[in-house]
Structure formats: C-alpha cells, structure tokens
Write a protein that holds these residues in place. Sequence first.
Motif, short mmCIF file in Angstrom:
data_model
loop_
_atom_site.label_atom_id
_atom_site.label_comp_id
_atom_site.label_asym_id
_atom_site.label_seq_id
_atom_site.Cartn_x
_atom_site.Cartn_y
_atom_site.Cartn_z
N ILE A 98 0.83 -1.21 0.00
CA ILE A 98 0.00 0.00 0.00
C ILE A 98 0.87 1.26 0.00
CG2 ILE A 98 -2.06 -1.04 1.04
CD1 ILE A 98 -1.08 0.04 3.79
N GLY A 99 0.25 2.38 -0.38
CA GLY A 99 0.98 3.64 -0.49
C GLY A 99 1.31 4.24 0.87
N GLN A 100 0.41 4.09 1.84
CA GLN A 100 0.65 4.67 3.16
C GLN A 100 1.40 3.68 4.07
OE1 GLN A 100 -2.81 6.52 4.87
NE2 GLN A 100 -3.32 7.59 2.97
N ASP A 101 1.91 4.22 5.19
CA ASP A 101 2.73 3.39 6.09
C ASP A 101 1.89 2.53 7.04
OD1 ASP A 101 4.85 4.66 4.95
OD2 ASP A 101 5.31 5.94 6.69
N THR A 102 2.36 1.32 7.26
CA THR A 102 1.79 0.45 8.30
C THR A 102 1.99 1.12 9.67
OG1 THR A 102 2.09 -1.55 7.02
CG2 THR A 102 2.16 -1.81 9.41
N ARG A 103 1.06 0.86 10.60
CA ARG A 103 1.12 1.48 11.93
C ARG A 103 2.32 1.03 12.75
NH1 ARG A 103 -3.87 -0.76 15.07
NH2 ARG A 103 -3.23 -2.67 14.02
N CYS A 104 2.71 1.89 13.66
CA CYS A 104 3.69 1.51 14.68
C CYS A 104 3.09 1.96 16.01
CB CYS A 104 5.02 2.20 14.42
SG CYS A 104 6.25 1.82 15.66
N ASN A 105 2.79 1.02 16.88
CA ASN A 105 2.17 1.36 18.16
C ASN A 105 3.20 1.33 19.28
OD1 ASN A 105 -0.34 1.70 16.99
ND2 ASN A 105 -0.84 -0.47 17.20
N LEU A 106 3.30 2.44 19.99
CA LEU A 106 4.32 2.56 21.04
C LEU A 106 3.71 2.36 22.43
CD1 LEU A 106 7.16 3.38 22.04
CD2 LEU A 106 6.44 5.76 21.91
N ASN A 107 4.37 1.52 23.19
CA ASN A 107 3.94 1.17 24.53
C ASN A 107 5.10 1.51 25.47
OD1 ASN A 107 2.46 -0.02 26.52
ND2 ASN A 107 2.44 -2.06 25.59
N VAL A 108 4.94 2.54 26.29
CA VAL A 108 6.03 2.93 27.18
C VAL A 108 5.75 2.43 28.60
CG1 VAL A 108 7.43 4.83 28.12
CG2 VAL A 108 6.44 5.02 25.82
N ILE A 109 6.64 1.57 29.07
CA ILE A 109 6.49 1.03 30.43
C ILE A 109 7.47 1.79 31.31
CG2 ILE A 109 6.65 -1.04 31.87
CD1 ILE A 109 6.26 -2.65 29.21
N SER A 110 6.94 2.58 32.26
CA SER A 110 7.86 3.36 33.08
C SER A 110 7.98 2.79 34.49
CB SER A 110 7.44 4.84 33.10
OG SER A 110 6.04 4.98 33.17
N GLU A 111 9.09 3.11 35.10
CA GLU A 111 9.41 2.51 36.41
C GLU A 111 8.42 2.92 37.50
OE1 GLU A 111 13.54 3.44 37.11
OE2 GLU A 111 14.13 2.18 35.42
N ASP A 112 7.71 4.03 37.29
CA ASP A 112 6.71 4.46 38.28
C ASP A 112 5.43 3.61 38.20
OD1 ASP A 112 5.64 5.36 35.91
OD2 ASP A 112 6.04 7.48 36.31
N GLY A 113 5.42 2.63 37.30
CA GLY A 113 4.29 1.71 37.24
C GLY A 113 3.27 2.05 36.15
N TYR A 114 3.42 3.22 35.52
CA TYR A 114 2.47 3.58 34.46
C TYR A 114 2.83 2.92 33.14
CZ TYR A 114 0.39 7.23 37.35
OH TYR A 114 -0.28 7.89 38.33
#
Length: 308
Positions: free
Chosen positions: A83-99
């Motif tokens: 396809i012409g457009q880009d495939t998704r990239c989903n970012l998951n940030v796991i931080s030390e504060d538990g979030y």
Amino acid sequence: MIATVTLNPAIDKTAKAARMIPGQVNRMDSIANIAGGKGVNVTKILRQYEYEVTALGFLGGYTGRFIKEQLAGMGVECRFTEIGQDTRCNLNVISEDGYVTELLEPGPVISKEELEAFYAEYQEILGKCELVILSGSIPKGVPENVYAVLTKMADKAGVKVLLDSSGEALKAGISAKSFMVKPNLKELEGLIGKKINDREEILTVADSFVKHGISHVMVSMGSKGLLYVHENEALYAKAPLVKAVNTVACGDSVVASFAMSLMKGDSMEECLKRAVAISAANATTMESAVIPKDVAEELYQKIEVETY
Ligand SMILES: Nc1ncnc2c1ncn2[C@@H]1O[C@H](COP(=O)(O)OP(=O)(O)OP(=O)(O)O)[C@@H](O)[C@H]1O
Ligand SMILES: [Mg+2]
C-alpha cells in the motif's frame, strides 16, 4: 497450507523508561520492536509448530517492510498487498513508576485499487489453502462487512474460515457463517448487546451461534478458561494456574491451536485441551505470541475437561 489475513498489522514497539512526563523530553532506556497484529501473531505461532503458512493483508512503508522481513525470516510465505501509506507503529512505554503509556497511530487508509488487489490475491490463495484465518480489526478504506465478503469467497472455494475479531467486523463474519469463531467475553457481550452474567448464559449464546450455522464456537474467558461448543456437545476447560507475565495474544494462541487441531483431525476434547495449554504457555513469556513448547506440553497433561 494455512492462510492468515491481517488487514491492519502493526509494529509493536515496547519502550522502557524511568518516567513519562507530558510536555517534557522523555528518554527511553530500551526499545524492542516486534511484528504484531492478531493475524500476524497467529502466523508466528503456527510457524513455531512448523505449519506451512501464507500471510496476506496490507503492508506499506518501512514499517511494512520490517514486518515482512520478520515473517519471511520465520519461513512464512508473504503475500501481502503493498500500500501507499505506512503500516502502523504502536508505542507502549512502560515506566518505572508503574504507568503504561500507549501511543497508538491511526493507521493507513486503504485505496480502492489496493483493496481490489488484495481481493485478487486472496482469491488466488483460496485455490491453494485448506483453511483461512481472519483476525483483527479493519483499516480505514476497507468496508466493515469485509469479513462477510471474505467468508463467502472462501465458502465458494470450499475453504474453512476461522474468525477472530470484534464489533461490526465480527458481526459481519458471523452473519456470513464462518466455520469457527472465537469471541472473548467482552466481544460476545458486544455481539448480543447486553451483559453476560454466568457460564449458562455464555452457553446459550454459543449454542445459538451453532444453530445459526457456525460449526465451532469457542468462547475465551481469560484466566477463567475456555468454553467449546460444536454440534450437540459443549465442553469447558479451566485455565491452568500459571505465573502470567504477558497475556497479549492468548486469544491468538487459541485460534492458532484450533487451526492445528483441525489440520490434525484432533477430537473435540483434545482440541480444547491443546488450546488451553498453548494459550496458558503464551502467558508465561514476556514476548507475545512466543510459545514455550515444553511448558505447553507439560500443561497439556494436566488440563481437565468438563462436559455440559
Ligand atoms: N492468566 C492466564 N492464565 C492462564 N491462561 C490464560 C490466562 N489468560 C488467558 N488465558 C488463556 O487464553 C485464552 C484466551 O484468553 P483471552 O480470553 O484473554 O483472549 P483474548 O481476550 O481474545 O486475548 P487477545 O485478543 O489479546 O489475544 C483463555 O481462554 C485462557 O484459556
Ligand atoms: Mg482476542
């Protein structure tokens, strides 16, 4: 050969950081990129058990090339539509504060020409596969009833369809009578439009799907286990107690396991036991859709099946 369809794949990027603060520079300590999307997960599991798999769907841009390379490296026959457009990239940030902070991209819009090219590829693959797995959400530009269209095309070609999706996409596939469907509890509630309170109610709904013409219905209940209805039989297996590290792709593990049982001609009981063992084993590893086979085998010996 088994064909998998992932219309909306994604790179799942997991980052670890000390903390995440909006409006500030946030430095990540580590990054891991993996090819994701429900159908891609099913594909990866089938390859771990050395099944021949052809993967279809849409891929675009460098993110698309990354997914294709990862799958091809596992021995998957990649027949994605470019396809012409880009495939998704989903970012998951796991931080030390538990979030856990998730940044999800909207994903590409599929053009009419790209959709037509996909249908042509799918039609060709139907002539070569024994079953097809339709998994996950639908990208923009693709009609909501696409799983009904794909199910009818497979029917005409004498190919069985295994379906795992949610919302309108799931409804469409069910109306076209897929061979097998695996909703989780929430998806089942979404389908009937009301809350389900106990296992008896689940059984009633699953039974109504079988009467409607869906040959195999598996309802997954997370750590509570799996209910399996086929013809006049209903079986239930409790999930084994494991140290669950990451339960993402447990549902995909059930679908992959069902496909393998179908290819082998397993009995209903064996099929259920294998699915419960493989999905529990998936939960024991940090990386999703990675099955420790020895763990799965050990768990399999202990699964008990109840008849309804
Ligand atoms: N914590 C757990 N321990 C053991 N087995 C589990 C656990 N969570 C899930 N499972 C197994 O995996 C199966 C599928 O899980 P679940 O119902 O969460 O699927 P899902 O919501 O479709 O998941 P996904 O869409 O992320 O793949 C369950 O029926 C169960 O057998
Ligand atoms: Mg699921």
